[in-house]
Scaffold this motif. Sequence first.
Motif, short mmCIF file in Angstrom:
data_model
loop_
_atom_site.label_atom_id
_atom_site.label_comp_id
_atom_site.label_asym_id
_atom_site.label_seq_id
_atom_site.Cartn_x
_atom_site.Cartn_y
_atom_site.Cartn_z
N THR A 4 23.49 60.65 24.77
CA THR A 4 24.08 60.67 23.43
C THR A 4 25.57 61.02 23.49
O THR A 4 26.38 60.45 22.75
N ASP A 62 21.43 59.24 15.71
CA ASP A 62 20.01 59.49 15.45
C ASP A 62 19.86 60.52 14.32
O ASP A 62 18.90 60.51 13.57
N ASN A 115 16.07 64.05 28.47
CA ASN A 115 16.78 64.70 27.37
C ASN A 115 17.83 65.63 27.97
O ASN A 115 17.55 66.33 28.94
N TYR A 135 13.87 54.06 18.31
CA TYR A 135 12.47 53.96 17.88
C TYR A 135 11.82 55.24 17.40
O TYR A 135 10.63 55.25 17.11
N LEU A 136 12.53 56.33 17.32
CA LEU A 136 11.89 57.60 16.96
C LEU A 136 11.03 57.48 15.72
O LEU A 136 11.50 57.07 14.67
N SER A 175 19.36 52.99 24.51
CA SER A 175 18.69 54.06 25.25
C SER A 175 17.31 54.27 24.65
O SER A 175 17.12 54.13 23.44
N THR A 176 16.34 54.51 25.49
CA THR A 176 14.98 54.73 25.01
C THR A 176 14.15 55.46 26.06
O THR A 176 14.43 55.38 27.25
N HIS A 177 13.14 56.19 25.57
CA HIS A 177 12.17 56.78 26.49
C HIS A 177 10.94 55.90 26.62
O HIS A 177 10.10 56.11 27.48
N SER A 198 14.67 55.92 11.06
CA SER A 198 14.92 55.04 12.21
C SER A 198 15.04 53.59 11.76
O SER A 198 15.87 52.84 12.25
N ASP A 254 20.91 54.28 20.05
CA ASP A 254 20.52 55.50 20.75
C ASP A 254 19.14 55.91 20.28
O ASP A 254 18.98 56.35 19.15
N GLU A 255 18.14 55.75 21.13
CA GLU A 255 16.76 56.10 20.77
C GLU A 255 16.38 55.54 19.41
O GLU A 255 16.02 56.28 18.50
#
Lengths: 121, 310
Positions: free
Chosen positions: B44, B83, B39, B157-158, B186-188, B136, B154-155
Amino acid sequence: MFTEDSPLFQQLADKIADDIAAGTYPEETAVPSATDFAVFFHMNPATVSKGVNLLVDLGVLYKKRGIGMFVAHGARQKLHRSRLNDFRAKYVEPLLAEAHVLGIDDEALHTMIFEKEKDQA
Amino acid sequence: MTTAIDIQSVTRRFGRTTALSGMSFSAEAGSILGLFGRNGAGKTTIMSIIAGQDRPTSGRVEVLGREPFENESVLSQISYVRDNQRYPDDYKLHHVLRIAPDFAPNWNADVAAELVEGFRIPQKTKIKKFSRGQLSSVAIVLGIAARASVTLLDEPYLGLDITARALFHDVLIRDYAAHPRTIVLSTHLIEEAERLFDRIVIVDRGRVVVDSDRDEVPNLAFTLSGTADAVGRLVRERTVLRSNTIGGLRSVTVRGATDEALAAEARASGVQIAPASLQELVAAFGESEALAPASDSAPEAALTQNGAHS
């Protein structure tokens, strides 16, 4: 199921080859499409194509234009032959190494294999 | 192969904060690029710049051969759902689905309908009352059904449950296979997505620290794990990215590829050795002080591998 020990396309090719050797995909039948493999394994379609093409180059799969990928005639035998070469390194050597660690001597090992085979017969 | 996204020495400052510091990487047309980092690393910020919603303080960004900022011909080919996307207060799902095609010339209503059903997005609730996961889901519907030449996720799947994440991957791959496009994701949740990528970019503190072909990942770093003494002997003269010691045991992530000699030495001293997974790689580069820039210089610390990129 997948590791970082070798490139992904190689692991996919190995996996399809395993299934062909085991008879899951019989000779002269179609294997799942590249897209099906990609969706099933959540894998990049380009990676899948690379893996499938590896088996085409080996003569294990062949392409029927407009229909899909098929298992070649004689593919199973071809895979069995190459696996025979690997059998020693992949199975016999680790077996002997572990037996050595545990102090299992040759005679005990032979007996173990003989008993197990008798069980399965 | 043509380049769809080209980022050259992009710096972005917000007042005294430098969010991006000479960032460069590119994405081939029709490829899937994974953008990773902690983060605040700059993911982003660079996505907003690619999407033409922000401009660099210095440096150059080209999308489909042109600068995207205020360039309608490029923007209509980019899909980017932030997001924190806001919707008008009284909007329900059907309002969004009705106007979406105006912004996406390749909009596909069937894909949208499949995702709406699969995600179980409520039809009668106002979007401003949606949960994080439901928001999401809407963003994913807009992102995939747009079939835009350049799709930025951008992320995505939150807040999504595992069933919804699997559906997202299924539909993304199937639709991408039928209608190839350039995707930046992008993902964690790295392990769930790691087989999707053609290319991996890891950013840290506004810089690119890894830029590599997916197939090269196993050669970028490896892990050693065993007694602290034995591991310590093996890593002498090597760049340790991450180290964890508990009692007499130590595990380290080391930069570079393993080789036969080292593997034999490791086995002889009872140390486990394995190529780093993508997740371990991202964790190691996010934690590494070995790669921290001393000043504004030293981008040579970055690890770049150009593999099959041409």
